[in-house]
Write a protein that holds these residues in place. Structure first.
Motif, mmCIF file in Angstrom:
data_model
loop_
_atom_site.group_PDB
_atom_site.id
_atom_site.type_symbol
_atom_site.label_atom_id
_atom_site.label_comp_id
_atom_site.label_asym_id
_atom_site.label_seq_id
_atom_site.Cartn_x
_atom_site.Cartn_y
_atom_site.Cartn_z
ATOM 1 N N SER A 3 0.826 -1.199 0.000
ATOM 2 C CA SER A 3 0.000 0.000 0.000
ATOM 3 C C SER A 3 0.866 1.258 0.000
ATOM 4 O O SER A 3 1.824 1.363 0.766
ATOM 5 C CB SER A 3 -0.907 0.025 1.225
ATOM 6 N N LEU A 4 0.540 2.178 -0.868
ATOM 7 C CA LEU A 4 1.262 3.448 -0.954
ATOM 8 C C LEU A 4 0.380 4.608 -0.502
ATOM 9 O O LEU A 4 0.664 5.762 -0.812
ATOM 10 C CB LEU A 4 1.747 3.685 -2.383
ATOM 11 N N GLN A 5 -0.677 4.285 0.238
ATOM 12 C CA GLN A 5 -1.612 5.304 0.712
ATOM 13 C C GLN A 5 -0.858 6.397 1.460
ATOM 14 O O GLN A 5 -0.072 6.115 2.359
ATOM 15 C CB GLN A 5 -2.652 4.662 1.630
ATOM 16 N N GLY A 6 -1.067 7.649 1.051
ATOM 17 C CA GLY A 6 -0.433 8.779 1.720
ATOM 18 C C GLY A 6 0.990 9.058 1.289
ATOM 19 O O GLY A 6 1.624 9.965 1.815
ATOM 20 N N GLN A 7 1.525 8.288 0.350
ATOM 21 C CA GLN A 7 2.893 8.474 -0.120
ATOM 22 C C GLN A 7 2.910 9.284 -1.410
ATOM 23 O O GLN A 7 1.964 9.267 -2.184
ATOM 24 C CB GLN A 7 3.565 7.119 -0.372
ATOM 25 N N GLY A 30 -2.934 3.934 -4.144
ATOM 26 C CA GLY A 30 -3.297 5.072 -3.310
ATOM 27 C C GLY A 30 -2.285 6.186 -3.209
ATOM 28 O O GLY A 30 -2.458 7.112 -2.416
ATOM 29 N N ALA A 31 -1.213 6.139 -3.997
ATOM 30 C CA ALA A 31 -0.183 7.175 -3.941
ATOM 31 C C ALA A 31 -0.611 8.427 -4.703
ATOM 32 O O ALA A 31 -1.444 8.369 -5.610
ATOM 33 C CB ALA A 31 1.124 6.654 -4.542
ATOM 34 N N THR A 32 -0.015 9.543 -4.329
ATOM 35 C CA THR A 32 -0.089 10.760 -5.125
ATOM 36 C C THR A 32 1.079 10.686 -6.090
ATOM 37 O O THR A 32 2.225 10.520 -5.661
ATOM 38 C CB THR A 32 0.044 12.013 -4.225
ATOM 39 N N VAL A 33 0.803 10.774 -7.397
ATOM 40 C CA VAL A 33 1.838 10.502 -8.399
ATOM 41 C C VAL A 33 2.105 11.730 -9.262
ATOM 42 O O VAL A 33 1.180 12.359 -9.768
ATOM 43 C CB VAL A 33 1.436 9.317 -9.300
#
Length: 57
Positions: A3-7, A30-33
């Motif tokens: 999970s990359l939530q919040g990254q 879930g990352a901001t890219v």
């Protein structure tokens, strides 16, 4: 990928090939890219396909 939530993720060469796949995978986790590339047209197409991605030419 975990999970990359919040990254925040920056993908250089994110408009095509492997970079484009990494952008989509990170978004789905879930990352901001931020996708960075030289070609404005390819990045514009990517932003239509993958909502939420930020781009930089």
């Amino acid at each position: 990928m975990g999970s990359l939530q919040g990254q925040n993720v920056v993908v250089v060469g994110g408009s095509r090939g492997v970079g484009r796949s990494i952008v989509k995978a990170a978004l789905s986790e879930g990352a901001t890219v931020l996708a960075v590339a030289r070609g404005a047209d390819a990045l514009k197409e990517l932003s239509w396909e993958a909502s939420g991605v930020k781009t930089l030419v």
